[in-house]
Scaffold this motif. Sequence first.
Motif, short mmCIF file in Angstrom:
data_model
loop_
_atom_site.label_atom_id
_atom_site.label_comp_id
_atom_site.label_asym_id
_atom_site.label_seq_id
_atom_site.Cartn_x
_atom_site.Cartn_y
_atom_site.Cartn_z
N SER A 23 0.78 -1.21 -0.08
CA SER A 23 0.00 -0.05 -0.08
C SER A 23 0.93 1.23 0.07
O SER A 23 1.92 1.29 0.68
N PHE A 24 0.49 2.34 -0.69
CA PHE A 24 1.04 3.68 -0.60
C PHE A 24 0.16 4.58 -1.20
O PHE A 24 -0.92 4.31 -1.93
N GLY A 25 0.49 5.92 -1.07
CA GLY A 25 -0.63 6.93 -1.67
C GLY A 25 0.19 7.74 -2.51
O GLY A 25 1.57 7.90 -2.47
N ILE A 26 -0.33 8.69 -3.49
CA ILE A 26 0.32 9.54 -4.31
C ILE A 26 -0.61 10.77 -3.94
O ILE A 26 -1.62 10.89 -4.18
N ASN A 27 0.20 11.78 -3.58
CA ASN A 27 -0.55 13.18 -3.32
C ASN A 27 -0.20 14.19 -4.34
O ASN A 27 1.15 14.27 -4.89
N LYS A 28 -0.90 15.59 -4.36
CA LYS A 28 -0.30 16.44 -5.26
C LYS A 28 1.04 17.18 -5.14
O LYS A 28 1.31 17.14 -3.89
N ASP A 29 1.52 17.46 -6.22
CA ASP A 29 2.76 17.98 -6.29
C ASP A 29 4.09 17.07 -5.90
O ASP A 29 5.01 17.51 -5.79
N LEU A 226 7.93 -2.43 1.43
CA LEU A 226 7.84 -1.13 1.00
C LEU A 226 8.58 -0.24 1.83
O LEU A 226 8.24 -0.38 3.30
N TYR A 227 9.26 0.49 1.53
CA TYR A 227 10.17 1.59 2.27
C TYR A 227 9.95 3.11 1.71
O TYR A 227 10.46 3.19 0.37
N ASN A 228 9.68 3.74 2.66
CA ASN A 228 9.47 5.36 1.82
C ASN A 228 10.55 6.17 2.46
O ASN A 228 11.12 6.23 3.63
N TYR A 229 11.26 6.90 1.58
CA TYR A 229 12.17 7.96 1.73
C TYR A 229 11.74 9.41 1.47
O TYR A 229 11.51 9.67 0.12
N LYS A 230 11.51 10.30 2.28
CA LYS A 230 10.99 11.61 1.97
C LYS A 230 12.24 12.51 1.40
O LYS A 230 12.69 13.43 2.01
N GLY A 231 12.87 12.25 0.23
CA GLY A 231 13.92 13.04 -0.37
C GLY A 231 14.21 12.56 -1.44
O GLY A 231 13.68 11.70 -2.18
N ASN A 232 15.47 13.12 -2.03
CA ASN A 232 15.89 12.66 -3.29
C ASN A 232 16.91 11.60 -3.19
O ASN A 232 17.05 10.94 -2.28
N TYR A 233 17.74 11.49 -4.40
CA TYR A 233 18.54 10.01 -4.39
C TYR A 233 19.52 9.96 -3.20
O TYR A 233 19.90 8.93 -2.63
N SER A 234 20.22 11.16 -3.09
CA SER A 234 21.21 11.13 -1.95
C SER A 234 20.81 10.60 -0.66
O SER A 234 21.37 10.10 0.04
N TYR A 235 19.45 11.46 -0.65
CA TYR A 235 18.72 11.13 0.87
C TYR A 235 18.42 9.62 1.04
O TYR A 235 18.68 9.13 1.98
N TYR A 236 17.89 8.92 0.04
CA TYR A 236 17.69 7.57 -0.16
C TYR A 236 18.96 6.75 0.17
O TYR A 236 18.73 5.80 0.98
N LEU A 237 20.08 7.11 -0.65
CA LEU A 237 21.02 6.61 -0.35
C LEU A 237 21.84 6.43 1.29
O LEU A 237 22.14 5.53 1.85
N GLU A 238 21.62 7.60 2.07
CA GLU A 238 22.14 7.81 3.25
C GLU A 238 21.03 7.10 4.34
O GLU A 238 21.82 6.31 5.06
N LYS A 239 19.87 7.00 4.00
CA LYS A 239 18.82 6.50 4.93
C LYS A 239 18.79 4.97 4.82
O LYS A 239 18.53 4.26 5.77
#
Length: 619
Positions: A23-29, A226-239
């Motif tokens: 499960s996951f969601g897609i929000n505006k913007d 499923l794993y969610n990362y609230k950021g770009n690719y660099s943030y994803y790699l770090e987390k």
Amino acid sequence: MNYLSVENISKSYGERVLFDNISFGINKDQKIAFIAKNGTGKSTILNIITNRDQADSGQIVKRKELSISFLSQDDIFDETLTIEETIFASDNQTLKIIQQYEKALENPEDSDAYQKAFDLMDQYNAWDFETQYKQILFKLKLEQLDKKVSLLSGGQKKRLALATILISKPDLLILDEPTNHLDLEMIEWLEAYFKKENITLFMVTHDRFFLERVCNEIIELENGQLYNYKGNYSYYLEKKEARVAAANTEIGKAKNLFKKELDWMRRQPKARTTKSKSRIDDFYQIKEKAHSRRKDHIMELEINMSRLGNKVVEFHNVYKAFGDKKILDKYNYSFIKGERIGIIGKNGTGKSTFLNMLTGTEKPDAGKVITGDTVKFGYYTQKGINIKPGQKVIEVIREYGDYIPLSKGRKISASQLLERFLFDKKKQYDQVEKLSGGERKRLYLCTVLIQNPNFLILDEPTNDLDIVTLSVLENFLLDYPGCLLVVSHDRYFMDKVVDHLFIFRGEGIIEDFPGNYSDFRSYEDSASPVAKNVAKKEKISWKKETKVQLSFNEQKEYNRLEKDIQKIEKEKTALENSFATKEYTPEEIQEVTKKIKQLGDAMDEKEMRWFELSAKLEN
């Protein structure tokens, strides 16, 4: 504002479970990238969201009147239409508004209908629609608006599909590998377009620069979770690194506790108390956790290539043209051992022709291409693998050999090699027709490497490969001792594996730039137009006007020294740490100590040379 929710969906094909209860969601913007290994259902999830496929269970809940456009891997067009007619035949909200306005003009007595249509034209900026769609088509190199779709190449059709959905300006844009079949100029334009437009994106892409610069959230599907990362690719790699480290720590603790509880279990009498039964139940939970392990399938590519002599490949005054279109014009170049070259240039500038002449499948019109006696090419082309009906994965690889030599005299079987390329035992006996596009590319790459080449040529190797496989391939190429030539639109990949670039400008001009792709872009953005024109006319190597004072060979040496120093330091540290983990004999201690000293001396020598070259750069 929630646009769409994916609720507890599952999908299987027979016994093969792609995903279960996610499960996951897609929000505006939001600009979301969806990451997963090849064959785990990325495209299937996109098809389910867009009603091209059905989940076995669960549901997709969409906002009322939500407009969605989908760029798939297999868009189908009416072959009888032209490029422009295809745009007007699409389900485009702006076109409907224009038609409504034209209808209102035919009935001027209905002032309310006219005013409503006029306001909608203003609201959707429909007055400039023709200018907007032509700008996008021209940016995507689709200038011949009257050209029939039946006459377009596969890449042109993919760009037409992209243009169609960009022009439609939907609420939600869903993209399956949007950068495939685009050259670097188009990719960078699309990147800038998505950054400035207020548009909601959900995409599958392996382009890590794209992930870095466009996305603000990443969703990863790994081992069914499923794993969610609230950021770009660099943030994803770090987390992700932090998450993996934490998981490994938990597994380590569980293993220690498991040993303790196992000892307790062995000491217990047969009769159990209520308290001991509870502890036994806990024991089995600890055992399950302690025996869990991450399924990263890290490949250890240690292929031992055949020896490469001093003469590799030499181009002497090579000329090649197709009619009035020049590809090479009195071109001279001698490849040397260990070179790592990237090739960039617009489509149609002769990159593939150059590779074909290099490997001898195409002859020059004038001049000579001389290949050394010891050269053994490994050529990964865009054509991919030829599939025979009913052929199994293991049978494909065995056509090229039952084993390959590894370093230190070891061997690896065809089956073991496939495992390293993420094909488990069960998958090896699947028919090739069942593989995803990315899995077929991975298999093809395996067939090239098993031939043990010492001059490796990769023509767009990153298309359709997942990020996990790309990372493994990059690590292999960083240790690869032979010559490497790469044609790729993947800027992240190029930055990581090449030392200098051949830039195909067209009209027979090939420029040699001493650096990777980011170095080149930085130069292009900063160098004066005069310097660029001089370099173009004289066909000289590109140099920064202010700081770079190195010759071309010195620049290559400087780039290579940094990697060599890191490699030596890593090897030296590993040997030093081995004293704490291994029991050496006195003779072995003497040998290891000698090796550590040799590595230290080599590192000192290379660091001294690096400082010399750095000083020249700063003058």
